[in-house]
Motif scaffolding. Structure first.
Motif, PDB file in Angstrom:
ATOM      1  N   ARG A 275       1.048  -1.106  -0.057  1.00  0.00           N
ATOM      2  CA  ARG A 275      -0.020   0.047  -0.231  1.00  0.00           C
ATOM      3  C   ARG A 275       0.978   1.328   0.033  1.00  0.00           C
ATOM      4  N   ASP A 276       0.117   2.434  -0.069  1.00  0.00           N
ATOM      5  CA  ASP A 276       1.134   3.767  -0.198  1.00  0.00           C
ATOM      6  C   ASP A 276       1.280   3.932   1.237  1.00  0.00           C
ATOM      7  N   PRO A 277       2.561   3.830   1.649  1.00  0.00           N
ATOM      8  CA  PRO A 277       2.815   4.580   3.262  1.00  0.00           C
ATOM      9  C   PRO A 277       2.169   5.691   3.517  1.00  0.00           C
ATOM     10  N   ARG A 278       1.505   5.783   4.716  1.00  0.00           N
ATOM     11  CA  ARG A 278       0.898   6.783   5.214  1.00  0.00           C
ATOM     12  C   ARG A 278       0.877   6.870   6.821  1.00  0.00           C
ATOM     13  N   GLY A 279       1.437   7.902   7.331  1.00  0.00           N
ATOM     14  CA  GLY A 279       1.361   8.239   8.754  1.00  0.00           C
ATOM     15  C   GLY A 279       2.565   7.322   9.514  1.00  0.00           C
ATOM     16  N   ALA A 280       2.567   7.586  10.869  1.00  0.00           N
ATOM     17  CA  ALA A 280       3.775   7.170  11.691  1.00  0.00           C
ATOM     18  C   ALA A 280       3.954   5.682  11.617  1.00  0.00           C
ATOM     19  N   ASP A 281       3.005   4.740  11.675  1.00  0.00           N
ATOM     20  CA  ASP A 281       2.961   3.266  11.799  1.00  0.00           C
ATOM     21  C   ASP A 281       3.687   2.610  10.552  1.00  0.00           C
ATOM     22  N   ASP A 282       3.325   3.489   9.234  1.00  0.00           N
ATOM     23  CA  ASP A 282       3.986   2.919   8.234  1.00  0.00           C
ATOM     24  C   ASP A 282       5.307   3.291   7.910  1.00  0.00           C
ATOM     25  N   LEU A 283       5.431   4.725   8.415  1.00  0.00           N
ATOM     26  CA  LEU A 283       7.021   5.326   8.386  1.00  0.00           C
ATOM     27  C   LEU A 283       8.079   4.132   9.121  1.00  0.00           C
ATOM     28  N   ALA A 284       7.582   3.995  10.154  1.00  0.00           N
ATOM     29  CA  ALA A 284       8.295   2.981  11.190  1.00  0.00           C
ATOM     30  C   ALA A 284       8.375   1.576  10.332  1.00  0.00           C
ATOM     31  N   ALA A 285       7.555   1.242   9.878  1.00  0.00           N
ATOM     32  CA  ALA A 285       7.496  -0.235   9.173  1.00  0.00           C
ATOM     33  C   ALA A 285       8.430  -0.291   8.067  1.00  0.00           C
ATOM     34  N   LEU A 286       8.902   0.929   7.633  1.00  0.00           N
ATOM     35  CA  LEU A 286       9.763   0.895   6.141  1.00  0.00           C
ATOM     36  C   LEU A 286      11.281   0.656   6.848  1.00  0.00           C
ATOM     37  N   ALA A 287      11.415   1.054   7.875  1.00  0.00           N
ATOM     38  CA  ALA A 287      12.664   0.754   8.631  1.00  0.00           C
ATOM     39  C   ALA A 287      13.760   1.370   7.795  1.00  0.00           C
ATOM     40  N   VAL A 288      13.630   2.631   7.122  1.00  0.00           N
ATOM     41  CA  VAL A 288      14.941   3.495   6.654  1.00  0.00           C
ATOM     42  C   VAL A 288      15.701   3.739   7.606  1.00  0.00           C
ATOM     43  N   PRO A 289      16.985   3.560   7.369  1.00  0.00           N
ATOM     44  CA  PRO A 289      18.062   3.997   8.339  1.00  0.00           C
ATOM     45  C   PRO A 289      18.188   5.511   8.119  1.00  0.00           C
ATOM     46  N   ALA A 290      18.498   6.180   9.626  1.00  0.00           N
ATOM     47  CA  ALA A 290      18.722   7.464   9.692  1.00  0.00           C
ATOM     48  C   ALA A 290      19.845   7.674   9.177  1.00  0.00           C
TER      49      ALA A 290
END
Length: 382
Positions: A275-290
């Motif tokens: 799905r298209d990522p939306r909101g805090a939960d989806d952004l956390a699930a992407l696990a993109v490195p800082a």
């Protein structure tokens, strides 16, 4: 302050990755500024209701910047406008001209560089071709300014009326020099930010044939600009062990692209959420490195091989470059390097200014230019 510039091919999900990067950094405790450069505000839907302490979101406004610049220009040139009988433009009468958006982004970078309120600056740049042209602007504009209005000419202010009569043409007005000097300082601040050891570029691409071609071109442009590549984010990676039969082809294409990318760049895969990522939960699930720690700027080393071969060799890392798309032209103390669709005019190191170009070769993603000392210019030793 560290700076992470994020770009990639159009449709690769670079805005989502930029938001996820800033989100991850803020959750780790870094005071993070996320700058969106899209006038359409594509960051808003991605962030949704995400509210993370330490995360500040700022959007570039080309309209406001253009109107402010126009008002300042009319104020400085007010005397000339009055003499000509010209009426001044009201802010509501104007709309941004071509190039106003790029200048607004540069202004946002300059302003962010002068602030001490953040540990990390994440910039969601336009798609790769436009982003690389944008990142080239500070250096190119400063070079043009120095050529048209050399700083040393400002020392002869008292002689301008005399010089004007001798030359038979009017000399540039004082305010032109002042404006050029002010613009040069602003561009220098952006150029210093791009050259800082804490600045890196993160490329986003979807693994596959089209993404591979676009990534190769973008990585070449990043290298030619002398920017450090942080990592390649392989976005929307499909799960292999759960793929249906009809997904076998796309999964195989992605696997092949990822293997090729890992041979040339650091790669971080990001899973497709379905799905298209939306909101805090989806952004956390992407696990993109800082953003990583500062690692230093890219170096173009100069090897002294005078004792062995009688030449100096300048090494320019250009991963993905192809011999048939390379071109070198020397003009005075500058070297114009063309690689694919990109071109850069670079000043020669002082030692090479006393040399002649003796040849060049492309080997293992590195352009090696040979310079032979000019006997008429090179210091003689007894």
């Amino acid at each position: 302050m560290r700076t992470l510039l994020i770009t990639g091919p159009g449709g690769s999900g670079r805005t989502t990755v930029a938001a996820a990067t800033a989100f991850a950094a803020a959750r780790e405790g870094a005071r993070t500024l996320l700058v969106g450069t899209d006038p359409g505000d594509t960051l808003g839907p991605v962030l949704g209701d995400a509210d993370v302490p330490g995360l500040t979101v700022r959007r570039v406004d080309p309209d406001a910047g253009f109107r402010a610049d126009l008002a300042a220009l009319q104020e400085r040139a007010g005397g000339a406008l009055d003499l000509l009988g010209a009426s001044r433009l009201a802010p509501e009468e104007t709309s941004p001209l071509p190039g106003a958006e790029e200048l607004a982004v540069l202004r946002a970078l300059r302003d962010a560089a002068s602030e001490d309120d953040h540990d990390l600056l994440v910039v969601d740049l336009p798609a790769a071709p436009r982003a690389l042209a944008l990142l080239a602007l500070p250096e190119e504009l400063r070079r043009v300014l120095r050529r048209l209005l050399p700083p040393e000419r400002q020392a002869a202010r008292a002689l301008r009326p005399v010089l004007g009569r001798l030359a038979g043409v009017p000399m540039p007005a004082e305010w032109i020099y002042e404006t050029a000097a002010r613009l040069d300082l602003q561009l220098a601040a952006v150029e210093a930010l791009l050259a800082d050891r804490g600045t890196a570029v993160r490329l986003v691409a979807e693994p596959g044939p089209a993404g591979a071609d676009a990534l190769r071109t973008a990585a070449l442009g990043v290298a030619l600009r002398g920017l450090r590549l942080d990592t390649v984010v392989a976005n929307r990676v499909l799960p292999e062990n759960e793929a249906a039969d009809w997904l076998a082809g796309p999964v195989a294409q992605q696997r092949k692209a990822l293997d090729e990318w890992r041979a040339e760049h650091p790669v971080h895969p990001v899973a497709h959420l379905g799905r298209d990522p939306r909101g805090a939960d989806d952004l956390a699930a992407l696990a993109v490195p800082a953003a990583p720690a500062a690692a230093g700027p890219v170096r173009w080393p100069l090897a002294d091989r005078i004792a062995e071969d009688g030449v100096l060799v300048w090494h320019l890392p250009l991963p993905g470059a192809r011999r048939e798309t390379l071109d070198l032209v020397r003009r005075g103390d500058e070297l114009t390097v063309t690689a694919g669709p990109f071109r850069r005019v670079v000043p020669l190191p002082s030692a090479l200014r006393r040399c002649t170009v003796d040849g060049a070769a492309l080997r293992e993603g590195e352009l090696r230019i040979r310079f032979r000392p000019d006997p008429e210019l090179w210091p003689r030793t007894r």
